[in-house]
Design a protein around this motif. Structure first.
Motif, PDB file in Angstrom:
ATOM      1  N   THR A 229     -10.332   7.186  23.798  1.00 42.37           N
ATOM      2  CA  THR A 229      -9.287   6.875  22.822  1.00 42.37           C
ATOM      3  C   THR A 229      -9.680   5.671  21.968  1.00 42.37           C
ATOM      4  OG1 THR A 229      -7.538   7.769  24.228  1.00 42.37           O
ATOM      5  CG2 THR A 229      -6.882   6.184  22.533  1.00 42.37           C
ATOM      6  N   LEU A 230     -10.227   4.629  22.599  1.00 45.03           N
ATOM      7  CA  LEU A 230     -10.551   3.402  21.875  1.00 45.03           C
ATOM      8  C   LEU A 230     -11.885   3.489  21.141  1.00 45.03           C
ATOM      9  CD1 LEU A 230      -9.368   0.657  24.402  1.00 45.03           C
ATOM     10  CD2 LEU A 230      -8.174   1.556  22.411  1.00 45.03           C
TER      11      LEU A 230
ATOM     12  N   ARG B  82     -10.199   8.696  29.663  1.00 48.82           N
ATOM     13  CA  ARG B  82      -9.251   8.849  28.547  1.00 48.82           C
ATOM     14  C   ARG B  82      -9.164   7.567  27.731  1.00 48.82           C
ATOM     15  NH1 ARG B  82      -6.119  11.402  32.572  1.00 48.82           N
ATOM     16  NH2 ARG B  82      -4.885   9.494  32.821  1.00 48.82           N
ATOM     17  N   ARG B  83      -9.059   6.451  28.430  1.00 47.69           N
ATOM     18  CA  ARG B  83      -8.904   5.158  27.743  1.00 47.69           C
ATOM     19  C   ARG B  83     -10.137   4.835  26.895  1.00 47.69           C
ATOM     20  NH1 ARG B  83      -6.075   0.408  31.064  1.00 47.69           N
ATOM     21  NH2 ARG B  83      -6.162  -1.343  29.607  1.00 47.69           N
TER      22      ARG B  83
ATOM     23  N   THR C 137      -4.195  -0.996  18.262  1.00 44.50           N
ATOM     24  CA  THR C 137      -4.128  -0.221  19.506  1.00 44.50           C
ATOM     25  C   THR C 137      -5.253   0.793  19.637  1.00 44.50           C
ATOM     26  OG1 THR C 137      -2.629   1.351  18.448  1.00 44.50           O
ATOM     27  CG2 THR C 137      -1.631  -0.486  19.666  1.00 44.50           C
ATOM     28  N   THR C 138      -6.029   1.004  18.580  1.00 46.65           N
ATOM     29  CA  THR C 138      -7.168   1.915  18.652  1.00 46.65           C
ATOM     30  C   THR C 138      -8.350   1.286  17.921  1.00 46.65           C
ATOM     31  OG1 THR C 138      -6.495   3.079  16.624  1.00 46.65           O
ATOM     32  CG2 THR C 138      -5.724   3.977  18.729  1.00 46.65           C
TER      33      THR C 138
END
Length: 311
Positions: free
Chosen positions: A248-249, A244-245, A199-200
């Motif tokens: 985060t990644l 943000r997305r 997820t990251t």
């Protein structure tokens, strides 16, 4: 270019090296650690054991691929208890292997069953290492599975054929096939991590269509006057949601990554071309040579001209 293609094109420096080697049991071959490089082993016939210095032995069978993205030292042997019976070798071992050694038989073993291995290494430039590579483990093992990864198997077969029986054009074919092999290994690894639900990190980023669309836009045209809003439009998301997305990644904001990639591209152009500074500045999105020089100095601690002269 897409992100993965750029990683291969930018990170590798110099000519990769490879060898097609046969060992007869009993045998054990040490491979010296080579910081700033990546290595691979492909078992073409027979079986053997991978003996990492700080991990449990791993049994390898025909068709297995091992990739060592940080050039970790290791040993291959016919038995997990076998000590290395030959001097450690590395990618610069010209005397024994040459650049592309063909069907070399190691004489230090015995007369037992043969194991045929395709081994090689890529020299990497630490100053241009993409953060994607830092997320890889020390050892990647891709076991052979019938019907899976046909493109990887095809690349291995083509490379093995060129090394086993060199012909006209082999010196041009081998480097291209080595780059292709590296690309397929990375593609399979990251696809597998995405399937497992990471997820990251970069595995998740490469499996996330909006973030991937923005990354491809940056890599396709780093000179474009990108803004967060413009990249968000490429991703099909609102500006705030996209920012943000992406952070985060990827681990940094969109414009931070854009600047890093522009400076990485500029460094490569300075080292590999004679293009004037104003041309390089334009290729990485700067309208003035002065603005480019200031940005480059902030990123690299030295002026572009000095960087080029120092190699």
């Amino acid at each position: 270019m897409d992100v993965l293609s750029d990683v291969v094109a930018v990170a590798r420096t110099g000519r990769p090296r490879s060898a097609h080697v046969r060992w007869h049991a009993p045998w054990g071959q040490e491979f010296a650690p080579v910081p700033g490089s990546a290595g691979f082993q492909v078992i073409l016939r027979g079986s053997c054991w991978l003996l990492p210095p700080d991990a449990e032995p791993v049994r390898l069978g025909t068709g297995d691929v091992v990739f060592l993205p940080r050039g970790s030292g290791h040993t291959l042997a016919d038995s997990p208890e076998r000590l290395a019976t030959a001097a450690a070798c590395g990618p610069e071992d010209h005397a024994s292997l040459g650049a592309y050694a063909s069907d070399t038989v190691d004489r230090s073993g015995g007369r037992g069953p043969a194991t045929v291995v395709l081994c090689g290494a890529y020299r990497l430039d630490p100053s241009r290492a993409h953060p994607l590579l830092s997320t890889l483990p020390d050892v990647i093992h891709l076991p052979a599975q019938p019907g899976r990864h046909p493109e990887l198997r095809s690349a291995v077969e083509l490379l093995a054929a060129e090394l086993e029986s060199p012909r006209l054009g082999t010196d041009a074919a081998v480097p291209a096939l080595l780059d292709t092999l590296l690309l397929y290994i990375l593609r399979i690894w990251f696809a597998g991590r995405t399937t497992r639900g990471d997820t990251t990190g970069w595995a998740a980023a490469l499996g996330d269509p909006p973030v991937t669309a923005a990354l491809h836009a940056i890599h396709r045209d780093p000179a474009a006057p990108w803004t967060v809003a413009g990249l968000a439009a490429e991703a099909g998301l609102s500006r705030a949601h996209f920012a943000r997305r992406f952070a985060t990644l990827i681990g940094q904001p969109p414009l931070g990554y854009l600047t890093w990639w522009r400076m990485t591209t500029a460094a490569r152009l300075l080292r590999t071309t004679d293009a004037p500074l104003r041309s390089i500045a334009a290729q990485v999105g700067y309208t003035s040579e002065f603005a480019f020089a200031n940005a480059f100095r902030r990123a690299n601690g030295t002026a572009p001209g000095v960087y080029r002269r120092n190699g």
